[in-house]
Design a protein around this motif. Sequence first.
Motif, PDB file in Angstrom:
ATOM      1  N   LEU A 273      43.612  31.900  40.397  1.00 35.41           N
ATOM      2  CA  LEU A 273      44.629  31.335  41.252  1.00 35.41           C
ATOM      3  C   LEU A 273      46.138  31.188  40.413  1.00 35.41           C
ATOM      4  O   LEU A 273      46.848  31.629  40.912  1.00 35.41           O
ATOM      5  CB  LEU A 273      44.319  30.445  42.081  1.00 35.41           C
ATOM      6  CG  LEU A 273      43.243  30.772  43.194  1.00 35.41           C
ATOM      7  CD1 LEU A 273      42.712  29.719  44.049  1.00 35.41           C
ATOM      8  CD2 LEU A 273      43.379  32.262  43.814  1.00 35.41           C
ATOM      9  N   ILE A 274      45.462  30.418  39.413  1.00 35.94           N
ATOM     10  CA  ILE A 274      47.025  29.987  38.466  1.00 35.94           C
ATOM     11  C   ILE A 274      47.715  31.226  37.797  1.00 35.94           C
ATOM     12  O   ILE A 274      48.712  31.492  37.911  1.00 35.94           O
ATOM     13  CB  ILE A 274      46.562  28.879  37.560  1.00 35.94           C
ATOM     14  CG1 ILE A 274      46.105  27.641  38.371  1.00 35.94           C
ATOM     15  CG2 ILE A 274      47.719  28.676  36.676  1.00 35.94           C
ATOM     16  CD1 ILE A 274      45.638  26.525  37.533  1.00 35.94           C
ATOM     17  N   ILE A 275      46.679  32.157  37.409  1.00 37.79           N
ATOM     18  CA  ILE A 275      47.437  33.337  36.649  1.00 37.79           C
ATOM     19  C   ILE A 275      47.978  34.095  37.908  1.00 37.79           C
ATOM     20  O   ILE A 275      49.364  34.659  37.617  1.00 37.79           O
ATOM     21  CB  ILE A 275      46.371  34.221  36.297  1.00 37.79           C
ATOM     22  CG1 ILE A 275      45.603  33.821  34.905  1.00 37.79           C
ATOM     23  CG2 ILE A 275      46.786  35.620  35.854  1.00 37.79           C
ATOM     24  CD1 ILE A 275      44.414  34.290  34.490  1.00 37.79           C
ATOM     25  N   PRO A 410      42.559  40.021  39.300  1.00 36.64           N
ATOM     26  CA  PRO A 410      43.580  39.532  39.259  1.00 36.64           C
ATOM     27  C   PRO A 410      44.628  39.965  37.940  1.00 36.64           C
ATOM     28  O   PRO A 410      45.891  40.085  38.331  1.00 36.64           O
ATOM     29  CB  PRO A 410      43.448  38.197  38.941  1.00 36.64           C
ATOM     30  CG  PRO A 410      42.157  37.857  39.617  1.00 36.64           C
ATOM     31  CD  PRO A 410      41.409  39.023  39.442  1.00 36.64           C
ATOM     32  N   PHE A 411      44.176  40.334  36.842  1.00 34.53           N
ATOM     33  CA  PHE A 411      44.959  40.849  36.020  1.00 34.53           C
ATOM     34  C   PHE A 411      45.588  41.932  36.349  1.00 34.53           C
ATOM     35  O   PHE A 411      47.261  42.010  36.139  1.00 34.53           O
ATOM     36  CB  PHE A 411      44.263  40.848  34.495  1.00 34.53           C
ATOM     37  CG  PHE A 411      44.161  39.799  33.731  1.00 34.53           C
ATOM     38  CD1 PHE A 411      45.202  39.212  33.219  1.00 34.53           C
ATOM     39  CD2 PHE A 411      42.904  39.312  33.238  1.00 34.53           C
ATOM     40  CE1 PHE A 411      45.277  38.224  32.409  1.00 34.53           C
ATOM     41  CE2 PHE A 411      42.656  38.427  32.304  1.00 34.53           C
ATOM     42  CZ  PHE A 411      43.934  37.607  32.018  1.00 34.53           C
TER      43      PHE A 411
ATOM     44  N   ALA B 309      50.173  37.079  47.007  1.00 35.57           N
ATOM     45  CA  ALA B 309      49.385  37.354  45.984  1.00 35.57           C
ATOM     46  C   ALA B 309      48.396  36.455  46.006  1.00 35.57           C
ATOM     47  O   ALA B 309      47.210  36.243  45.939  1.00 35.57           O
ATOM     48  CB  ALA B 309      50.050  37.090  44.506  1.00 35.57           C
ATOM     49  N   THR B 310      48.827  35.050  46.148  1.00 35.52           N
ATOM     50  CA  THR B 310      47.990  33.819  46.743  1.00 35.52           C
ATOM     51  C   THR B 310      46.661  34.008  47.656  1.00 35.52           C
ATOM     52  O   THR B 310      45.648  33.924  47.479  1.00 35.52           O
ATOM     53  CB  THR B 310      48.698  32.620  46.795  1.00 35.52           C
ATOM     54  OG1 THR B 310      49.624  32.471  45.563  1.00 35.52           O
ATOM     55  CG2 THR B 310      47.653  31.300  46.680  1.00 35.52           C
ATOM     56  N   ALA B 311      47.452  34.509  48.846  1.00 37.12           N
ATOM     57  CA  ALA B 311      46.778  34.640  49.834  1.00 37.12           C
ATOM     58  C   ALA B 311      45.783  35.713  49.689  1.00 37.12           C
ATOM     59  O   ALA B 311      44.405  35.736  49.940  1.00 37.12           O
ATOM     60  CB  ALA B 311      47.382  35.076  51.046  1.00 37.12           C
ATOM     61  N   GLY B 312      45.911  36.711  48.874  1.00 35.93           N
ATOM     62  CA  GLY B 312      45.156  38.111  48.824  1.00 35.93           C
ATOM     63  C   GLY B 312      43.873  37.458  47.703  1.00 35.93           C
ATOM     64  O   GLY B 312      42.772  37.524  47.704  1.00 35.93           O
ATOM     65  N   ASN B 313      44.311  36.885  46.622  1.00 36.86           N
ATOM     66  CA  ASN B 313      43.321  36.550  45.428  1.00 36.86           C
ATOM     67  C   ASN B 313      42.423  35.463  46.293  1.00 36.86           C
ATOM     68  O   ASN B 313      41.289  35.584  45.799  1.00 36.86           O
ATOM     69  CB  ASN B 313      44.162  35.674  44.474  1.00 36.86           C
ATOM     70  CG  ASN B 313      44.999  36.693  43.615  1.00 36.86           C
ATOM     71  OD1 ASN B 313      44.629  37.870  43.599  1.00 36.86           O
ATOM     72  ND2 ASN B 313      45.761  36.197  42.660  1.00 36.86           N
ATOM     73  N   VAL B 314      42.693  34.426  46.927  1.00 37.52           N
ATOM     74  CA  VAL B 314      42.123  33.705  47.649  1.00 37.52           C
ATOM     75  C   VAL B 314      40.808  34.264  48.330  1.00 37.52           C
ATOM     76  O   VAL B 314      39.734  33.967  48.529  1.00 37.52           O
ATOM     77  CB  VAL B 314      42.764  32.317  48.321  1.00 37.52           C
ATOM     78  CG1 VAL B 314      41.554  31.536  49.240  1.00 37.52           C
ATOM     79  CG2 VAL B 314      43.465  31.568  47.253  1.00 37.52           C
TER      80      VAL B 314
END
Lengths: 434, 434
Positions: A273-275, A410-411, B309-314
């Motif tokens: 998430l930080i990436i 993510p990458f 991006a955060t919403a998607g990753n989580v």
Amino acid sequence: IENQRDTDLVALMEDMHYADVAEIIDELDEDEATYIIKLLESDKTSEVLTELDDDVREAILGNLSAKEIAEELGELDTDDAADIVGELPNDIIQEVISEIMDREHARDIVDLLRYDEYTAGGLMAKELVKVKEDWNVLTCVKEMRAQAENVTRVHSIYVVDADDKLMGRLSLKDLLTTSTTTHIKDIYIPKVDRVGVNEKPEEVAKIMSKYDLEAIPVVDEIGRLVGRITIDDIVDVIKEEADKDYQMAAGISQDVEAHDSIWKLTRARLPWLIIGMFGGIGAASIINSFQAVMSEFPILLIFVPLIQATAGNVGVQSSAIMVQGLANDTVKGEIINRLLKEFALGLINGAVIAVIVLLISHFAFQTSYLISATLCIALVTVIIIAALIGTFIPVFLDARGIDPAVATGPFITTGNDIFGILIYFSIAKVVLGI
Amino acid sequence: IENQRDTDLVALMEDMHYADVAEIIDELDEDEATYIIKLLESDKTSEVLTELDDDVREAILGNLSAKEIAEELGELDTDDAADIVGELPNDIIQEVISEIMDREHARDIVDLLRYDEYTAGGLMAKELVKVKEDWNVLTCVKEMRAQAENVTRVHSIYVVDADDKLMGRLSLKDLLTTSTTTHIKDIYIPKVDRVGVNEKPEEVAKIMSKYDLEAIPVVDEIGRLVGRITIDDIVDVIKEEADKDYQMAAGISQDVEAHDSIWKLTRARLPWLIIGMFGGIGAASIINSFQAVMSEFPILLIFVPLIQATAGNVGVQSSAIMVQGLANDTVKGEIINRLLKEFALGLINGAVIAVIVLLISHFAFQTSYLISATLCIALVTVIIIAALIGTFIPVFLDARGIDPAVATGPFITTGNDIFGILIYFSIAKVVLGI
């Protein structure tokens, strides 16, 4: 059930398969679990132990004496026993090993501890049936009978020379239809698949599933037979590999399960998430640096999520296909041909998406022709570049000896987000002449 | 090599494993491939055919006569033969079947054609060793020897009653150490794992890998033994399942490989890109509807990619953990507890991310306190909601009998993109008082 009725409990559990008992014990608390393990016979509980969750097993073993642990290990095949010993704290390993009654079994377990867990040596068991090439059939049958006692499933009879070098295998049929004085060296089959002790588990899995083998012998650097790997261990390897790739694609950096602690889950999830967050911040600075575009054509900003989502989706698709292709060895030919193919694919997909977006943006958002043109050119470009990056990165990582599966998730998504937005605004600048 | 030297070629290929020959043939063009298949003996080529790529096999079979195909099928186990027959065009199936010399083999193949490919029936082979409970040991050994001729690997001896109902299995050791006049019904082991013909392959795989079985008998609705499934077929099932889940997570809707045609790859990839595109258009309309926020605080727009991006990753992380948990049967307890756990996780992850973003936005982008507050509140809220959606959707789909794996990838990402942006701007409206 838990309180007094020991005999009922034993009777019930004795009838169940160890995998089912393990499932029940996984659900109990530590004291109850230890209680049941102590209650049952060690020929049952040893198998139960191998099937338990790591944390549960660790807790239970912590409550058992070295002697009790040794008893359990005595019942297990060497590979399972070595796996359990490998998890014990260092200071009690020696004590446990010295309590194992069968000294040869103990020696085999210690031998196996030497191998890295992620090699064929770490997977193999010492239990196998081997015969020497200069024996005759009679000696051979006698020896085999003794060896087979310790081996759950025989699968193959391996033939070795005086130095224990693997020479071939023996067909049971040939053995039984030949006169008892024939020498093994005259009847064995010299062709036998094998793997080296340092081979990676994934490679062993590939070989065994390609050739439909149920067991494969493991040899050391100078060809001596040191163990064998059976298909049930390989099934576990295949499942773990698949789980790992899937989790990596989803941005989970450790092997976690739904019932793990919040702390463990956070450690597995937060890094990615930080990436992603830094990607988002990067995207923010890029947009911020195009102040002129922003203030003159604010409408462009509402399509940023579209550009970003498209870049991310295309990148993940392309990289997933490459990661699987590399894992299954189906990627052949020059990388340049693959990239040309992805280029063509991106062009087709991009054209379709662009036409739909053109119509929608024109009619639903009343965008000007120049804005629509910007959007469409950006979409096609972004799709092509995302496809090329998604294809190239896994190949690049694989060539460098890095697991290409880290590339998905993510990458790729983060990288493509940033690239996509940069391309979008750059094209806007050119088309709109700002 | 290709031109004249037939004998060299045959000698070379005869020595190779059929899986290796198949790999070579996959690389050749249609004519060359057909030429080699016709050149080699059918005991070799039949196995080669089962290992070939679907498209290559189809092309080669199209060039063979019904008689030639029947010869190949005669060499194969019934399950592999039925798989190949199932791929043939309808009009030549009958002709091929009628050319198979061994009529019983032909009957077995036709029987297997009745079963759906995605059931235990579709996986099983007819080859197995079975004995009747009222036979004595002597009859039994004689019959077994005859039956074993057709069975590549025996694994287990199954015991049936007069109606062919599966009663249990026989241990080879018990058979050999009992007097020849003893009846089977006095020595067989009545406990044997089994699966029904309509069981799903994934379930069969779960049972076999849980209990470490190398073969499992298949029974029909009234308990009659109709076939058996061996571990090598299950290894293929596990790999296919894993590949399918992985591809679904990556937004690829069909089983494709890197070397498939551009047209096939487009069909697999474009649908998901279009779903993602509509998500992007949806996000565009949402942003567009917050004109007041946009014009007063354009700085908010530069953080849209971060929120998205955060919403998607989580969302992908949460759903991937649930999808795997459901697949491995490790999800236990109430759904409400899972959601509470995700809530706590989201709170922790959200807080960490928010603090970092707060610092960066304040120092790098000089945002006002209100804007920073908006951003942080939105991030925490979005992370929590995305985690809850990601957890809930797979459970919901699973309860409805839909494969939860479809939930990961584009669906979750797209849904969370839209939700995330909606939440972001709504919070902005409240905090900034517009």
